[in-house]
Design an enzyme around this catalytic site. Sequence first.
Site, mmCIF file in Angstrom:
data_model
loop_
_atom_site.group_PDB
_atom_site.id
_atom_site.type_symbol
_atom_site.label_atom_id
_atom_site.label_comp_id
_atom_site.label_asym_id
_atom_site.label_seq_id
_atom_site.Cartn_x
_atom_site.Cartn_y
_atom_site.Cartn_z
ATOM 1 N N GLU A 177 -50.159 55.502 1.112
ATOM 2 C CA GLU A 177 -48.915 54.815 0.753
ATOM 3 C C GLU A 177 -48.924 54.320 -0.692
ATOM 4 O O GLU A 177 -48.589 53.169 -0.972
ATOM 5 C CB GLU A 177 -48.662 53.636 1.705
ATOM 6 C CG GLU A 177 -48.352 54.077 3.124
ATOM 7 C CD GLU A 177 -47.892 52.946 4.037
ATOM 8 O OE1 GLU A 177 -48.329 51.807 3.831
ATOM 9 O OE2 GLU A 177 -47.097 53.227 4.946
ATOM 10 N N ASP A 197 -47.904 54.881 13.528
ATOM 11 C CA ASP A 197 -47.944 53.542 12.929
ATOM 12 C C ASP A 197 -47.511 52.431 13.879
ATOM 13 O O ASP A 197 -46.389 51.934 13.768
ATOM 14 C CB ASP A 197 -47.051 53.507 11.679
ATOM 15 C CG ASP A 197 -47.262 52.242 10.861
ATOM 16 O OD1 ASP A 197 -48.190 51.496 11.167
ATOM 17 O OD2 ASP A 197 -46.499 52.021 9.903
ATOM 18 N N GLU A 248 -44.839 43.809 14.180
ATOM 19 C CA GLU A 248 -44.003 44.464 13.166
ATOM 20 C C GLU A 248 -42.884 45.298 13.788
ATOM 21 O O GLU A 248 -41.739 45.220 13.362
ATOM 22 C CB GLU A 248 -44.882 45.344 12.274
ATOM 23 C CG GLU A 248 -44.066 46.162 11.282
ATOM 24 C CD GLU A 248 -44.917 47.009 10.351
ATOM 25 O OE1 GLU A 248 -46.153 46.953 10.429
ATOM 26 O OE2 GLU A 248 -44.322 47.733 9.526
HETATM 27 C C1 GCU Z 1 -47.244 49.894 7.920
HETATM 28 C C2 GCU Z 1 -46.627 48.639 7.379
HETATM 29 C C3 GCU Z 1 -47.059 48.358 5.976
HETATM 30 C C4 GCU Z 1 -48.591 48.378 5.904
HETATM 31 C C5 GCU Z 1 -49.102 49.698 6.427
HETATM 32 C C6 GCU Z 1 -50.615 49.738 6.517
HETATM 33 O O1 GCU Z 1 -46.683 51.000 7.314
HETATM 34 O O2 GCU Z 1 -45.231 48.746 7.426
HETATM 35 O O3 GCU Z 1 -46.561 47.104 5.609
HETATM 36 O O4 GCU Z 1 -49.009 48.186 4.599
HETATM 37 O O5 GCU Z 1 -48.626 49.901 7.722
HETATM 38 O O6 GCU Z 1 -51.116 49.577 7.622
HETATM 39 O O7 GCU Z 1 -51.301 49.919 5.529
#
Ligand code: GCU
Length: 686
Positions: free
Chosen positions: A266, A339, A367
């Site tokens: 990410e 996720d 979440e």
């Molecule tokens: C999810 C979440 C993010 C987090 C990511 C992770 O996508 O929305 O906020 O950073 O997981 O676990 O790294």
Amino acid sequence: MIKILITYLFIFATLSVRAEDGHKLWLRNSNPKPVNAVCTNSSPMLTIAIQELQQGWQGEANALVSLKIIHNKDIFRDGFKMTKNKIQANTEVGILYGVYELLRRQQTGEEIKEAIVNSSYERRILNHWDNIDGSIERGYAGLSIFWKKGKDSLVVTEKDKVLWKEYARANASIGINGAVLNNVNASPLMLSKAYLERVKSIAEVLRPYGIKTYLSVKFSSPSLMGGLKTSDPLSPEVIKWWNDKTREIYGLIPDFGGFLVKASSEGQPGPQDYGRTHADGANMLADALQPYGGIVMWRAFVYSATDKDRAKQAFLEFKPLDGQFRDNVIIQVKNGPVDFQPREPFSPLFGAMKKTTVMPELQITQEYLGQSTHLVFLSTMWEEFLKSDTYQEGAGSTIARCTDGSIFPQKYSAIAGVANIGLDMNWCGHPFAQSNWYAFGRLAWNNQLTSDQIADEWIKLTFHQSALNANQPRFSEDWKMNFLKPVSKMMLQSREAAVNYMMPLGFHHLFSATEHYGPGPWWAPKGMRKDWTPPYYHKADSAGVGFDRTKTGSNAVSQYHEPLLSQLNDVRTCPEIYLLWFHHLPWDYKMKSGKTLWDEIGAHYDNGVKQVREFQKVWDKVQPYVDNERFVQVQEKLHQQSENAQIWKDACLQYFQKFSRKPFPIDIQGPVNDLDELIKEDLGKH
Ligand code: GCU
């Protein structure tokens, strides 16, 4: 007259249950009896153990309780041996855990017979996604208890210390022995001297409770913080930078636990930025930590564009690296391949990496499960996950056994949960969200526990005083029948209810992209990464719905072991709870119930909404047994949950109806929200 009297008695009963703000969690010991606790050794930790006994003793008055450090080879690590008035352990922390267990059994009225109690996992860790400015990523219970904004943000106050101590005590009481203090999306500043000094102060408060401190680190810290030209893990100057930094940390915190790393994920930097592998990156950090006994928890949450199916990517990247990691590297894998969705099949990496230590990462913060508004007891989800059979080493190769050292020889064993804790007075936002913190700790300690046992314990510990009318014993038959039983049933059904009204039958990733709270199955702006949009996952069209992950589809099924592989691959044997995760099916596909798929989807959404309405009724009825503060809080939240469940149902069914072009099933309640308005409102937030 009688009516007035009844009303009066009712008000009296309500007033006599003490108002509570929930801050004490499950540690609401009261009216302890005197006890004479003696211990052979002395230390800050053993002093705590004795104090806890004195503050919470419910056994025989003036009993003599002995705490003894011994050498017993049947007791592992931090386990203990207990009887009614004796605790023996090989370690001090074992004594402390024994005390908490003894007190819990006294509080809940559970039988106390002689037993050795060992933990399933060696490391039982909370991951805090706390940013150093005090905000919390995916936190729904206020700001961070560790970090804050402003010019005095690094000053450690007495108030900070009191809170950290309460936090440490709550954790220790359920066996949690590690805390990662900052977000996996880590700031490089975390490793600066000023922040490390604060970490030292936190570690000092957590230490006597047996809790090790860990930090998330940014992989490019050598360049961002150290001013180096590169953060290439094979560069000698980078290696030296990490070695020096690690030495500095251990100088401040001699029992520091290690690093948690989100790399090449990410948008986070990682070894792949320098043409290196995850193993190169993780091993470099592991070597820096090794002399001090530290570990690296390296996350497998990666989904760069290596395959068209995001659910396959972690496996594709990590499985080939099996055997290449140092023994103090643990690969931290989210329970599901995507996720933290309301329901996912388990990640196929569990059991598949046979020469690498793998630890589950669960998400305690809700979440995708209604945040701090919905009542969702996650224990049933984790139990389902831990008991899932991977078949990797024959039948019975459950995830619990694949990760706790029962099957694979491994130096460490660990489990992590993303914390749901913040500065809110009751720590977790929703009074029932505390049960998820509790359940995580209990399952991390004993991965064979059942959710009904955990719910039973938690309810007794959390609400028992509320049941105390002057003339009632702690757990009267009346209290058990009219409070414990219905509340426990509600908790145990709550996760399935959420799956029903959010994403039943294998649906996933249908949430609104802004806040991950409401529905957003329509969201797919032009130019957006496809795997961030719900249509990528549900693939609804006029022919049908669902993600084809069979051998003729994305072939994600091939990442599972036989016989599971064939079971999931075949639509006739694939469990219906995972149906649309693995199969794209026509709207009139015949389900086991005899209904068409479209009607079955409708029935699930409808049932989810009804279940929440049922929870509201259950809660309204238990009012006489709960203090007003918590009663009203839960009542209001259930009301919002009910409205939100209705929105989920109306949004998803009306949206999918555009593809199915079938009428609403006649036996379910029609929509009350207008689809266009729901879409407009959702898109307005982007
Ligand atoms: C999810 C979440 C993010 C987090 C990511 C992770 O996508 O929305 O906020 O950073 O997981 O676990 O790294």
